[in-house]
Scaffold this motif. Structure first.
Motif, mmCIF file in Angstrom:
data_model
loop_
_atom_site.group_PDB
_atom_site.id
_atom_site.type_symbol
_atom_site.label_atom_id
_atom_site.label_comp_id
_atom_site.label_asym_id
_atom_site.label_seq_id
_atom_site.Cartn_x
_atom_site.Cartn_y
_atom_site.Cartn_z
ATOM 1 N N GLU A 49 -16.765 -0.660 2.301
ATOM 2 C CA GLU A 49 -16.322 -0.348 0.939
ATOM 3 C C GLU A 49 -16.030 1.142 0.795
ATOM 4 N N GLU B 271 -15.131 3.145 3.164
ATOM 5 C CA GLU B 271 -13.902 3.427 3.924
ATOM 6 C C GLU B 271 -12.669 3.047 3.118
ATOM 7 N N TYR B 272 -12.724 1.907 2.424
ATOM 8 C CA TYR B 272 -11.585 1.496 1.592
ATOM 9 C C TYR B 272 -11.339 2.526 0.486
ATOM 10 N N LYS C 238 -12.156 5.647 0.393
ATOM 11 C CA LYS C 238 -11.645 6.890 0.979
ATOM 12 C C LYS C 238 -10.140 6.776 1.241
ATOM 13 N N SER C 239 -9.731 5.644 1.821
ATOM 14 C CA SER C 239 -8.326 5.409 2.115
ATOM 15 C C SER C 239 -7.494 5.346 0.833
ATOM 16 N N TYR C 240 -8.033 4.668 -0.167
ATOM 17 C CA TYR C 240 -7.347 4.556 -1.460
ATOM 18 C C TYR C 240 -7.092 5.937 -2.053
ATOM 19 N N CYS C 241 -8.115 6.802 -2.041
ATOM 20 C CA CYS C 241 -7.981 8.138 -2.625
ATOM 21 C C CYS C 241 -6.991 8.994 -1.840
ATOM 22 N N GLN C 242 -6.967 8.811 -0.522
ATOM 23 C CA GLN C 242 -6.007 9.548 0.291
ATOM 24 C C GLN C 242 -4.574 9.150 -0.069
ATOM 25 N N GLN C 243 -4.353 7.854 -0.276
ATOM 26 C CA GLN C 243 -3.022 7.368 -0.643
ATOM 27 C C GLN C 243 -2.596 7.910 -2.011
ATOM 28 N N LYS C 244 -3.564 8.021 -2.914
ATOM 29 C CA LYS C 244 -3.267 8.491 -4.266
ATOM 30 C C LYS C 244 -3.356 10.013 -4.379
ATOM 31 N N GLU C 245 -3.684 10.661 -3.249
ATOM 32 C CA GLU C 245 -3.837 12.118 -3.205
ATOM 33 C C GLU C 245 -4.888 12.611 -4.200
ATOM 34 N N TYR D 272 -11.597 13.320 -2.404
ATOM 35 C CA TYR D 272 -12.666 12.315 -2.281
ATOM 36 C C TYR D 272 -13.876 12.936 -1.587
#
Length: 460
Positions: free
Chosen positions: A65, A67-68, A70-77, A80
Motif C-alpha cells: 500500500e 508503494e502504491y 508513493k507511486s501515485y504521488c510521483q505521478q501527480k508530482e 511524498y
C-alpha cells in the motif's frame, strides 16, 4: 461534494492561497478522498500539497500500500514522505502508541519542510465514535467536545475538514470518482473498543434516528461553547489560587471553600486537566467528590492518594498537588572547617571561620540566606540530617522541646517539616534547625571566642 467541501474550508479559513499543506494519508477511503478533494482545491488556491504516510507494519499488505501511494504521488508530482513504525512489541496499547508515533512524525515533518497546516481525514462517524467512547469510559466535560475541527499543532495547526461528512458519503464519492483505496483488515476486528462501537452500536443509533451523526456534531459544539463559558468563570480564579512549585502545584483554599459546589467541581476538574491528566493520571467524578469532602474537613492536615504516586496534601488553608514521598531519603552530611555541601538542588550549607570566608558557588549567590555563629566550644564535625522521631532541641538550660511539637506550634506544614534539616554537634546535640530554631547550646557565651559561622542558603 467538492463545492460543499471547498466552501466549508474557505469559510473557516483552513488554509490561505499559495500555502504549503500537509496531508496525512493512510491509503484508506477517507484519506484518499481527502487527497482527491485537495488536489482540486490546490488548483483553485495555488496550494503546494505534501503527503505524509506511516507504515505501521501491522498488516502484511501495508508495504504494498505504501508503494502504491508513493507511486501515485510521483505521478501527480506531489512530494511524498513516509516512515515505518519499527517498534518490536506491538501487542500492548497499540492504538495510542501508533498515534503518538504518527503525530510525532507529522510534527517533525511540518517543522522540517516549513508547513503551517496539517489536514487529516476524520469524518462525522469518527466524531460520534469518539464521543461515545469518552462517555462510556467517563471523561471531563472539555474532553467530550470530541474531535475538534481545528487546533494548534506543533508550530502550526491541525485541521479536520471532513468532519461535516459521514463515512457513507465519503464511500459514495469514492465510488463515483473511481478513487483507488485500501481496506484496512484490522478495522474489521472487534478487538478494539472503537471497532465494537462502529460495528455494533453506531449502526443501531443511525437506524433509530437518521440525524444521529448531526446530533452528535451539535452536541460536540454545544459542549465546546459551554466549556468556553465555564472557563470564563474559572480562568481568573485559577490564575489567582494556583501557584506552580518545584514539586507540583500549590492551591489556596480559603476562597475556593466559599464558592458554590458547581464552581468547586469545575475548578478542580480544570486543575487536574491542566496539571496531571496530561501526565497520564485518570481523574473521575468520584475522586472529585472525595476530594471536596477532604478539603472541607476541619483537620488541618490530610492527604489523598491519586494514580502514579501523585497525591493531594491539605495543609491548613492550602493544598499541594505533588508526587508522594513515601519515605524520605535517609541521607546525612558531615561538615568540618571550611567544608560546604549542596543538601539538595535548592539548598546549600557551609561552615566558614572568622578568618577565612567560603567562596560561594555562583548559583547560590542570589539565594536567601540564614546564618548561625558558633563558638569554639562546639565540637566538630557537624552532622546534618533530616529529623527523626523523638528529636529534641534545648531552648534554654532548663527547657527542651520535641521538634515535632515546635513545628506544630509554628504551624509548619508536614511537607516542610519532612524537609527540614537538623544540625548537631559531634556530641550529638542539636544546635540548629535552619529557618526554625537554634539551641541555646549554639549561643556563644560572653567569654567564648566566635570561631565559626554556619551559612545556609536556599532557593525559595
Amino acid at each position: 461534494m467538492f463545492q460543499e467541501f471547498y466552501d466549508h474550508c474557505k469559510r473557516n479559513k483552513y488554509w490561505l492561497p499559495y500555502q504549503k499543506v500537509l496531508l496525512a494519508v493512510s491509503g484508506g477511503v477517507d484519506s484518499m478522498v481527502l487527497l482527491e478533494l485537495m488536489q482540486t482545491a490546490a488548483q483553485k488556491d495555488h496550494l503546494k500539497l505534501v503527503v505524509a504516510h506511516v507504515d505501521h507494519q501491522l498488516r502484511l499488505e501495508s508495504k504494498a500500500e505504501a508503494e502504491y501511494l508513493k507511486s501515485y504521488c510521483q505521478q501527480k508530482e506531489i512530494p511524498y514522505f513516509s516512515k515505518v513504525w519499527e517498534r518490536s512489541d506491538k501487542t500492548k496499547n497499540t492504538e495510542a502508541l501508533a498515534r503518538e508515533f504518527r503525530y510525532d512524525f507529522f510534527t517533525k515533518l511540518m517543522e522540517q519542510e516549513n508547513i503551517p497546516v496539517l489536514l487529516t481525514a476524520h469524518h462525522s462517524d469518527d466524531q460520534a465514535e469518539t464521543i461515545l467512547m469518552k462517555l462510556t469510559r467517563g471523561s471531563a466535560l472539555p474532553n467530550l467536545v470530541g474531535i475538534r475541527a481545528t487546533q494548534s499543532f506543533g508550530k502550526g495547526k491541525l485541521t479536520r475538514p471532513l468532519l461535516i461528512f459521514s463515512k457513507e458519503r465519503l464511500e459514495q464519492f469514492a465510488k463515483e470518482s473511481t478513487i483507488v483505496y485500501f481496506e484496512d483488515s484490522s478495522n474489521r476486528s472487534d478487538a478494539y473498543m472503537r471497532n465494537r462501537l462502529r460495528h455494533q452500536v453506531v449502526p443501531i443509533l443511525k437506524k433509530e434516528n437518521q440525524k444521529f451523526l448531526q446530533h452528535m456534531a451539535d452536541f460536540s459544539e454545544q459542549i465546546a461553547l459551554a466549556d468556553e463559558i465555564i472557563q470564563l468563570v474559572i480562568e481568573p480564579k485559577y490564575d489567582s489560587w494556583v501557584v506552580k512549585t518545584t514539586e507540583g502545584w500549590l492551591v489556596q483554599l480559603t476562597e475556593l471553600k466559599q464558592e458554590k459546589r458547581s464552581v468547586q467541581i469545575f475548578f478542580l476538574m480544570t486543575l487536574f486537566q491542566r496539571t496531571i491528566v496530561p501526565k497520564g493520571v485518570t481523574i473521575n467524578r468520584l475522586q472529585i467528590d472525595q476530594l471536596l469532602l477532604l478539603l472541607d474537613q476541619p483537620a488541618p492536615q490530610l492527604s489523598m492518594d491519586l494514580e502514579y504516586g501523585w497525591q493531594v496534601v491539605k495543609e491548613y488553608n492550602t493544598f499541594h498537588l505533588k508526587k508522594s514521598e513515601l519515605t524520605h531519603e535517609a541521607k546525612s552530611f558531615h561538615l568540618n572547617v571550611n567544608d560546604h555541601v549542596f543538601l539538595s538542588e535548592t539548598e546549600w550549607l557551609g561552615l566558614e571561620t572568622a578568618e577565612k570566608k567560603i567562596v560561594l558557588p555562583e548559583k547560590v549567590k542570589e539565594w536567601s540566606d540564614y546564618s548561625l555563629l558558633i563558638s569554639g566550644q562546639t565540637p566538630l564535625p557537624l552532622t546534618i540530617r533530616h529529623r527523626k522521631n523523638g528529636d529534641r532541641i534545648s531552648l534554654t538550660p532548663n527547657l527542651t522541646k520535641r521538634l515535632n511539637r515546635l513545628f506544630i506550634d509554628q504551624k509548619v506544614p508536614n511537607l516542610i517539616r519532612e524537609r527540614a534539616w537538623v544540625i548537631h554537634s559531634a556530641e550529638d546535640q542539636i544546635i540548629w534547625v535552619p529557618q526554625f530554631a537554634n539551641s541555646y547550646l549554639s549561643i556563644p557565651k560572653e567569654t567564648d571566642k566566635i570561631l565559626y559561622r554556619l551559612l545556609y542558603k536556599i532557593k525559595e
